[in-house]
Design a protein around this motif. Structure first.
Motif, mmCIF file in Angstrom:
data_model
loop_
_atom_site.group_PDB
_atom_site.id
_atom_site.type_symbol
_atom_site.label_atom_id
_atom_site.label_comp_id
_atom_site.label_asym_id
_atom_site.label_seq_id
_atom_site.Cartn_x
_atom_site.Cartn_y
_atom_site.Cartn_z
ATOM 1 N N ALA A 212 -16.801 -0.726 -14.487
ATOM 2 C CA ALA A 212 -14.902 -0.809 -14.261
ATOM 3 C C ALA A 212 -14.738 -0.894 -13.036
ATOM 4 C CB ALA A 212 -14.697 -0.358 -15.276
ATOM 5 N N SER A 213 -14.098 -1.094 -12.562
ATOM 6 C CA SER A 213 -13.710 -1.295 -11.491
ATOM 7 C C SER A 213 -12.595 0.165 -10.759
ATOM 8 C CB SER A 213 -12.376 -2.350 -11.617
ATOM 9 O OG SER A 213 -11.274 -2.752 -9.965
ATOM 10 N N HIS A 214 -12.503 0.212 -9.567
ATOM 11 C CA HIS A 214 -12.643 1.431 -9.532
ATOM 12 C C HIS A 214 -11.107 1.303 -7.806
ATOM 13 C CE1 HIS A 214 -11.207 5.724 -9.269
ATOM 14 N NE2 HIS A 214 -12.252 5.944 -8.156
ATOM 15 N N GLY A 215 -10.949 0.090 -8.476
ATOM 16 C CA GLY A 215 -9.499 -0.784 -6.633
ATOM 17 C C GLY A 215 -11.019 -0.979 -6.185
ATOM 18 N N VAL A 224 1.545 1.953 -1.103
ATOM 19 C CA VAL A 224 1.309 0.935 -0.940
ATOM 20 C C VAL A 224 1.890 -0.005 -1.594
ATOM 21 C CG1 VAL A 224 -0.850 -0.686 -1.318
ATOM 22 C CG2 VAL A 224 -1.698 1.869 -0.363
ATOM 23 N N ASP A 225 2.251 -1.493 -1.127
ATOM 24 C CA ASP A 225 3.307 -2.085 -1.324
ATOM 25 C C ASP A 225 2.531 -3.235 -2.586
ATOM 26 O OD1 ASP A 225 2.737 -4.811 0.603
ATOM 27 O OD2 ASP A 225 1.779 -3.456 1.621
ATOM 28 N N GLU A 226 3.495 -4.108 -3.239
ATOM 29 C CA GLU A 226 3.086 -4.592 -4.344
ATOM 30 C C GLU A 226 2.343 -5.563 -3.653
ATOM 31 O OE1 GLU A 226 5.049 -7.215 -8.262
ATOM 32 O OE2 GLU A 226 6.594 -5.943 -6.765
ATOM 33 N N GLU A 227 2.237 -6.420 -2.529
ATOM 34 C CA GLU A 227 1.688 -7.209 -2.212
ATOM 35 C C GLU A 227 0.487 -6.813 -2.027
ATOM 36 O OE1 GLU A 227 1.930 -11.563 1.015
ATOM 37 O OE2 GLU A 227 2.858 -9.699 1.129
ATOM 38 N N THR A 228 0.220 -6.310 -1.117
ATOM 39 C CA THR A 228 -0.955 -5.309 -0.733
ATOM 40 C C THR A 228 -1.802 -4.747 -1.985
ATOM 41 O OG1 THR A 228 -0.284 -4.824 1.066
ATOM 42 C CG2 THR A 228 -2.378 -3.651 0.695
ATOM 43 N N GLU A 229 -1.342 -4.048 -3.131
ATOM 44 C CA GLU A 229 -1.779 -3.942 -4.333
ATOM 45 C C GLU A 229 -2.415 -4.779 -5.312
ATOM 46 O OE1 GLU A 229 -2.106 -0.289 -7.903
ATOM 47 O OE2 GLU A 229 0.351 -0.958 -6.442
ATOM 48 N N ARG A 230 -1.541 -6.038 -5.532
ATOM 49 C CA ARG A 230 -2.030 -6.769 -6.518
ATOM 50 C C ARG A 230 -2.899 -7.630 -5.482
ATOM 51 N NH1 ARG A 230 1.347 -8.532 -10.380
ATOM 52 N NH2 ARG A 230 3.540 -7.933 -10.076
ATOM 53 N N GLU A 231 -3.580 -8.165 -4.382
ATOM 54 C CA GLU A 231 -4.627 -8.283 -3.941
ATOM 55 C C GLU A 231 -5.614 -8.190 -3.513
ATOM 56 O OE1 GLU A 231 -5.630 -9.000 1.242
ATOM 57 O OE2 GLU A 231 -3.815 -10.491 0.558
ATOM 58 N N HIS A 232 -5.418 -6.291 -4.177
ATOM 59 C CA HIS A 232 -6.780 -5.321 -3.614
ATOM 60 C C HIS A 232 -7.192 -5.400 -5.143
ATOM 61 C CE1 HIS A 232 -6.076 -2.984 -0.046
ATOM 62 N NE2 HIS A 232 -5.790 -3.622 0.133
ATOM 63 N N ILE A 233 -6.434 -6.145 -6.713
ATOM 64 C CA ILE A 233 -6.836 -6.006 -8.020
ATOM 65 C C ILE A 233 -7.684 -7.277 -7.720
ATOM 66 C CG2 ILE A 233 -6.019 -5.774 -10.221
ATOM 67 C CD1 ILE A 233 -4.027 -4.203 -9.915
ATOM 68 N N MET A 251 -9.883 -0.359 -15.863
ATOM 69 C CA MET A 251 -8.917 -0.535 -13.750
ATOM 70 C C MET A 251 -9.447 1.071 -14.271
ATOM 71 S SD MET A 251 -8.768 -0.747 -11.513
ATOM 72 C CE MET A 251 -7.788 -2.553 -10.291
ATOM 73 N N TYR A 252 -9.697 1.802 -13.490
ATOM 74 C CA TYR A 252 -9.637 3.334 -13.471
ATOM 75 C C TYR A 252 -8.859 3.056 -11.751
ATOM 76 C CZ TYR A 252 -9.588 8.085 -12.264
ATOM 77 O OH TYR A 252 -9.537 9.133 -11.826
ATOM 78 N N GLN A 253 -8.024 2.867 -11.503
ATOM 79 C CA GLN A 253 -7.353 3.489 -10.004
ATOM 80 C C GLN A 253 -7.642 4.849 -9.434
ATOM 81 O OE1 GLN A 253 -6.597 0.755 -7.700
ATOM 82 N NE2 GLN A 253 -4.669 0.310 -7.249
#
Length: 414
Positions: A212-215, A224-233, A251-253
């Motif tokens: 599973a994803s841990h980010g 963290v800004d929205e654009e960066t977090e969405r790109e990381h996902i 997903m577990y950030q």
């Protein structure tokens, strides 16, 4: 919520009065007067001294009840120093402090198991804060240096090598242990860490583990800004496709912000997320996404977790870890036998429980868990998710989607 002035409202008010130390709430006086003056007859009585009719007891009760209704007619706006728009709400802004309440569902685990036990191996080493990763400070969390602080604009070589122990040695010790015991697990994998150790990726796939994803990074995403977090996902999903062979369905950030779940739901490919610690069973939320479709949350744990080796007053040796896990499992099995099965998560880290003495405690617990036979279903997290979709999809949202094939759609490029 009880209507103001109703008997339920008065009872609630009485409980609140007692909770803040008021021994005699108006409702307490009212109910005790009822007990003292309760009569079976409702005919008027007459005074011994004066030959006049007195009100019936029923009439007296109605008078007192009317008086109390007037007493409780104060608006909440009277509490000018403490009033808040969310006062009295049990569900608000993504929070739910009631949950299943007394109506806990029966999970119907496979083979009538009393507990669904899921081991989670957090694979983070190589994705932590480090100047060599483009960060402005060193890592500070979950290592043998309890209470370490971040070093700004410089490297922390001891911290770096403590993390490296997890990927170089600890991972393989735990991989060997789980393989010998024939125990499945879920890996919460940081995307950047996976990219740095392709041999570990191959081992996870061959072992049949869920990854599973841990980010993308083992960061605190609070600011963290929205654009960066969405790109990381999006980036970590692609890393999974490239290295594991299929996208993650969980997903577990780990250190999320109030918008993380919204981004996860809107990405569209996750069956569940585990950024919650609020229950012993999975549950649904319909608060996120543009179409407000059901989204599954499988709660995680910070108590049945080896991270307590790295905090003050936590576990000091593997025996303590093992005993705590065994006590938790035994309690849940007994609850299940009484008709209320649950799930149990166990959090593991390569650099922590991957140390020999701690791994010995984990092995002791695994033997104990397996001794329960069919009463303990040791499973992957995506298996719990698929089971919940099949048996507990919420009513009013159509038929449950067929998710049985998710997570096995692509072949590994490795």
């Amino acid at each position: 919520h009880p209507q103001k002035g109703s008997l339920d409202f008065l009872l609630l008010y009485h409980k609140k009065c007692r909770a803040i130390g008021l021994l005699y709430s108006p409702f307490f006086l009212f109910t005790n007067l009822q007990r003292k003056e309760k009569r079976t007859d409702l005919e008027p009585t007459r005074s011994k001294k004066e030959n006049v009719a007195l009100p019936t007891h029923k009439h007296k009760t109605q008078q007192r009840y009317s008086f109390l209704k007037m007493s409780f007619s104060l608006s909440s706006s009277s509490w000018t120093k403490s009033q808040h728009v969310n006062d009295g709400k049990s569900q608000y802004c993504g929070r739910d402090v009631v949950g299943y309440g007394s109506n806990t569902p029966c999970p119907i685990w496979p083979k009538n198991a009393k507990v669904a036990l899921n081991l989670v191996l957090n694979y983070e080493e190589g994705g932590e804060n480090c100047l060599l990763h483009g960060d402005s400070e060193s890592e500070k969390l979950l290592s043998e240096i309890v209470g370490a602080g971040a070093i700004v604009n410089d490297r922390h070589t001891n911290m770096e090598s403590l993390y490296e122990y997890g990927s170089r040695a600890g991972f393989w010790r735990l991989h060997d242990l789980l393989q010998r015991k024939n125990v499945p697990c879920t890996v919460f994998a940081v995307g950047m860490a996976l990219e740095r150790n392709k041999e570990a990726c191959r081992a996870m796939v061959r072992a049949g583990w869920e990854v599973a994803s841990h980010g993308y990074r083992w960061w605190d995403y609070q600011h963290v800004d929205e654009e960066t977090e969405r790109e990381h996902i999006q980036r970590t999903v692609q890393i999974h496709k490239d290295l594991i062979g299929f996208r993650p369905v969980g997903m577990y950030q780990g250190k999320p912000n109030v918008n993380t779940r919204k981004f996860v739901v809107e990405e569209g490919g996750f069956l569940y997320d585990s950024d919650s610690y609020s229950d012993d069973l999975p549950y649904w939320t319909m608060d996120y996404g543009t179409k407000k479709k059901p989204h599954l949350i499988i709660p995680y744990t910070l108590s049945e977790n080896d991270m307590r080796f790295a905090i003050p007053n936590g576990f000091s040796h593997g025996g303590e870890f093992s005993k705590y896990l065994k006590d938790s499992l035994r309690c849940l099995v007994e609850e299940g036998k009484r008709g209320s099965p649950k799930m149990m998560s166990v959090g593991l880290h390569c650099r922590l429980v991957g140390r020999p003495g701690r791994a010995a405690g984990l092995e002791e617990f695994l033997d104990y868990a397996k001794s329960f036979g069919d009463d303990v279903w040791i499973c992957r997290r995506d298996e719990i998710a698929k089971h919940w979709y099949k048996h507990h999809y919420p009513e009013g949202y159509g038929n449950a989607p067929d998710v049985s094939g998710l997570g096995i759609a692509m072949r590994s490029n490795m």
